[in-house]
Design an enzyme around this catalytic site. Structure first.
Site, PDB file in Angstrom:
ATOM      1  N   LYS A 204       0.846  -1.213   0.000  1.00 17.35           N
ATOM      2  CA  LYS A 204       0.000   0.000   0.000  1.00 17.35           C
ATOM      3  C   LYS A 204       0.875   1.254   0.000  1.00 17.35           C
ATOM      4  O   LYS A 204       0.657   2.203  -0.780  1.00 17.35           O
ATOM      5  CB  LYS A 204      -0.908  -0.015   1.230  1.00 17.35           C
ATOM      6  CG  LYS A 204      -1.498   1.321   1.627  1.00 17.35           C
ATOM      7  CD  LYS A 204      -2.563   1.793   0.672  1.00 17.35           C
ATOM      8  CE  LYS A 204      -2.999   3.208   0.980  1.00 17.35           C
ATOM      9  NZ  LYS A 204      -4.135   3.650   0.198  1.00 17.35           N
ATOM     10  N   CYS A 258      -2.618  10.830   0.908  1.00 21.39           N
ATOM     11  CA  CYS A 258      -1.971   9.555   0.589  1.00 21.39           C
ATOM     12  C   CYS A 258      -0.567   9.790   0.070  1.00 21.39           C
ATOM     13  O   CYS A 258       0.411   9.490   0.739  1.00 21.39           O
ATOM     14  CB  CYS A 258      -2.801   8.815  -0.447  1.00 21.39           C
ATOM     15  SG  CYS A 258      -4.515   8.687   0.058  1.00 21.39           S
TER      16      CYS A 258
HETATM   17  N1  SAJ Z   1      -0.532  14.637  -9.348  1.00 23.11           N
HETATM   18  C1  SAJ Z   1       0.454  15.310 -10.080  1.00 23.11           C
HETATM   19  N2  SAJ Z   1       0.874  14.775 -11.266  1.00 23.11           N
HETATM   20  C2  SAJ Z   1       0.362  13.615 -11.752  1.00 23.11           C
HETATM   21  C3  SAJ Z   1      -0.624  12.929 -11.013  1.00 23.11           C
HETATM   22  C4  SAJ Z   1      -1.068  13.470  -9.802  1.00 23.11           C
HETATM   23  O1  SAJ Z   1       0.957  16.362  -9.669  1.00 23.11           O
HETATM   24  O2  SAJ Z   1       0.804  13.194 -12.841  1.00 23.11           O
HETATM   25  C5  SAJ Z   1      -0.967  15.160  -8.031  1.00 23.11           C
HETATM   26  C6  SAJ Z   1      -2.456  15.473  -7.925  1.00 23.11           C
HETATM   27  O3  SAJ Z   1      -2.761  16.734  -8.425  1.00 23.11           O
HETATM   28  C7  SAJ Z   1      -2.658  15.359  -6.444  1.00 23.11           C
HETATM   29  C8  SAJ Z   1      -1.694  14.268  -6.005  1.00 23.11           C
HETATM   30  O4  SAJ Z   1      -0.772  14.132  -7.085  1.00 23.11           O
HETATM   31  O5  SAJ Z   1      -2.287  16.551  -5.772  1.00 23.11           O
HETATM   32  C9  SAJ Z   1      -2.313  12.949  -5.667  1.00 23.11           C
HETATM   33  O6  SAJ Z   1      -3.339  12.617  -6.576  1.00 23.11           O
HETATM   34  P1  SAJ Z   1      -3.656  11.128  -7.076  1.00 23.11           P
HETATM   35  O7  SAJ Z   1      -4.826  11.187  -7.986  1.00 23.11           O
HETATM   36  O8  SAJ Z   1      -2.446  10.486  -7.592  1.00 23.11           O
HETATM   37  O9  SAJ Z   1      -3.940  10.330  -5.764  1.00 23.11           O
HETATM   38  P2  SAJ Z   1      -4.939  10.339  -4.518  1.00 23.11           P
HETATM   39  O10 SAJ Z   1      -4.139  10.801  -3.337  1.00 23.11           O
HETATM   40  O11 SAJ Z   1      -6.222  11.011  -4.765  1.00 23.11           O
HETATM   41  O12 SAJ Z   1      -5.213   8.774  -4.407  1.00 23.11           O
HETATM   42  C10 SAJ Z   1      -4.122   7.878  -4.279  1.00 23.11           C
HETATM   43  C11 SAJ Z   1      -4.329   6.716  -5.244  1.00 23.11           C
HETATM   44  N3  SAJ Z   1      -3.118   5.934  -5.332  1.00 23.11           N
HETATM   45  C12 SAJ Z   1      -2.556   5.632  -6.509  1.00 23.11           C
HETATM   46  O13 SAJ Z   1      -3.017   5.966  -7.578  1.00 23.11           O
HETATM   47  C13 SAJ Z   1      -1.295   4.811  -6.436  1.00 23.11           C
HETATM   48  C14 SAJ Z   1      -5.474   5.860  -4.742  1.00 23.11           C
HETATM   49  O14 SAJ Z   1      -5.604   4.682  -5.504  1.00 23.11           O
HETATM   50  C15 SAJ Z   1      -5.248   5.464  -3.279  1.00 23.11           C
HETATM   51  O15 SAJ Z   1      -6.346   4.754  -2.768  1.00 23.11           O
HETATM   52  C16 SAJ Z   1      -5.127   6.712  -2.470  1.00 23.11           C
HETATM   53  O16 SAJ Z   1      -4.010   7.450  -2.958  1.00 23.11           O
HETATM   54  C17 SAJ Z   1      -4.929   6.330  -1.025  1.00 23.11           C
HETATM   55  O17 SAJ Z   1      -5.903   6.371  -0.249  1.00 23.11           O
HETATM   56  O18 SAJ Z   1      -3.842   5.883  -0.667  1.00 23.11           O
END
Ligand code: SAJ
Length: 429
Positions: A204, A258
């Site tokens: 995780k 996360c």
């Molecule tokens: N972000 C970027 N560049 C990217 C992708 C995302 O800057 O290319 C930023 C987003 O704007 C945001 C952050 O990263 O600020 C996180 O966004 P996210 O969509 O990657 O993730 P979360 O935090 O909403 O959800 C994640 C997910 N994990 C993964 O995709 C590996 C989700 O599946 C998990 O359940 C969740 O974390 C969690 O609860 O751990």
């Protein structure tokens, strides 16, 4: 089966409602009287598409109620927050998990299953939770089945993903894993994957760390490209045409509960062996001040006064501003007293946030886009016609119809802002 879910937040609430709508009797426990009252009155307290309708259904059937008090059940699911401690490496604060486990001890009976869904530091199930149950006189794997089952859902798509995602069932023993599978088998249509508890914990954490490290690489690429006069977004588009490359996207930083939190749990557990993870965190946390430096340079250049910020959440189409770099940028800019700052976010209901986009853009000198809400993807030249100067800094690279504005900067063409401001930020990392 009767299921007690402790912690009715972004994960605990949808999980409770899913069990309830699949024929189980569910009691959701939370320390917040406001949350418990609101749910018992039939209203959800978080924004998540489809969740209100699911709660309506659960309440109609009579399978869900909220309470401030634990009680007996067959399975106990702990879904409470695990923030960072305020120590050097921001280790995992297990105090809510520990007190949740202690709170169910008086109600535990032989044959019960205890599941930790909260994201926890590696080895927590074995080294922290198991001893609490043993001290209460239970033999784990025989009397009580202890499982770590991390959630992996994406905010905004929680209901679909709860059902269809694969689920790691990390038991302390094989019997524990089997007991965990029985619980999730009620509604999960994805694969239920058997694992050791410590493997489940670490996988995780690594899933989110993988993303955090890759986003840091993209943010570093944006800075390098700004320095060298190359368009980073074009580079990413090009490189991703390779069948085995998946560069992520640069932006104003990494937020949420996360990606911006979990990597520290690994780093704190094994500080000497995690330099890459620590550096990635440093790069991503540098992004808000990097954006602010660029905004200041742009405002200085055009003699601007008013900045309209669009989007405060940590990502698009959600209402969550926890650990949000956009929110951090807003706070940093407010401190710059020479600017007038108006923040607009159609998803955020707090008094300081403007609800009318036209009021936000009126006479503004800079439009700063910080979240990729669907509403912002359709912004066009009419949307910014009341600005004083049509200067746009689109950190999410989404409002492509604004490309014809007087100035349109995104994370690909940062080199168009003065080189010095970018350089000083590179040195700051
Ligand atoms: N972000 C970027 N560049 C990217 C992708 C995302 O800057 O290319 C930023 C987003 O704007 C945001 C952050 O990263 O600020 C996180 O966004 P996210 O969509 O990657 O993730 P979360 O935090 O909403 O959800 C994640 C997910 N994990 C993964 O995709 C590996 C989700 O599946 C998990 O359940 C969740 O974390 C969690 O609860 O751990």
């Amino acid at each position: 089966m009767k299921i007690l879910v402790i912690g009715l937040g972004y994960i605990g609430l949808p999980t409770s409602i899913m069990f309830a709508n699949h024929g189980q009797e569910v009691v959701g426990v939370d320390v917040s009287e406001r949350v418990v009252k609101s749910l018992n009155n039939g209203t959800i307290h978080i924004e998540e598409p489809g969740l209100q309708e699911e709660l309506d259904r659960a309440i109609e059937v009579g399978n869900f109620r909220a309470s401030m008090q634990a009680e007996e059940a067959d399975a106990f699911i702990i879904s409470v927050p695990t923030p960072n401690n305020n120590d050097a490496l921001k280790s995992c604060d297990l105090s809510y998990v520990k007190s949740a486990v202690v709170s169910i001890l008086p109600y535990l009976k032989k044959g019960n299953t205890v599941i930790i869904e909260s994201t926890i530091a590696p080895r927590t199930t074995e080294d922290v939770v198991k001893p609490i149950l043993e001290e209460a006189g239970f033999i784990v794997g025989k009397d009580i089945f202890l499982v770590h089952c991390p959630e992996r859902v994406l905010p905004g798509q929680i209901i679909h993903e709860l059902i269809y995602n694969n689920r790691i069932i990390g038991g302390m023993t094989e019997a524990c894993t089997e007991a965990g599978k029985k619980v999730y088998g009620v509604f999960v249509k994805g694969e239920l994957i058997s694992a050791k508890a410590s493997t489940a914990e670490m996988s995780k954490l690594m899933e989110n760390t993988y993303r955090d490290v890759n986003i840091a690489l993209a943010n570093e690429l944006a800075k390098i490209s700004a320095d060298l006069g190359i368009n980073a977004i074009d580079v990413i588009d090009m490189a991703n045409k390779h069948p085995r490359v998946n560069l992520h996207f640069p932006g104003p930083g990494v937020g949420g509960h996360c990606l911006a939190v979990d990597p520290y749990f690994i780093a704190a557990a094994s500080p000497d062996y995690s330099p890459l993870i620590q550096q990635a965190r440093a790069i991503n946390t540098s992004m808000p001040s990097c954006i602010v430096a660029q905004v200041k340079t742009m405002m200085e250049r055009v003699g601007g006064k008013k900045i309209a910020i669009f989007g405060l959440t940590y990502k698009g189409d959600i209402d969550d501003i926890r650990e949000s770099p956009a929110n951090e940028i807003w706070e940093m800019l407010i401190k710059e007293t020479s600017y007038e700052i108006v923040a607009y976010d159609p998803h955020v209901n707090i008094p300081a946030v403007e609800k009318n986009s036209e009021i936000a853009t009126a006479n503004a000198d800079l439009l700063l886009i910080l979240a990729d809400h669907a509403e912002f993807k359709t912004l066009n030249m009419d949307s910014i016609s009341n600005m004083n100067q049509q200067i746009v800094f689109d950190t999410k690279n989404i409002a492509n119809e604004l490309a014809t504005a007087e100035t349109y900067i995104h994370m690909g063409n940062l080199s168009e802002i003065s080189r010095e401001s970018v350089e000083s930020q590179i040195l700051a990392v």
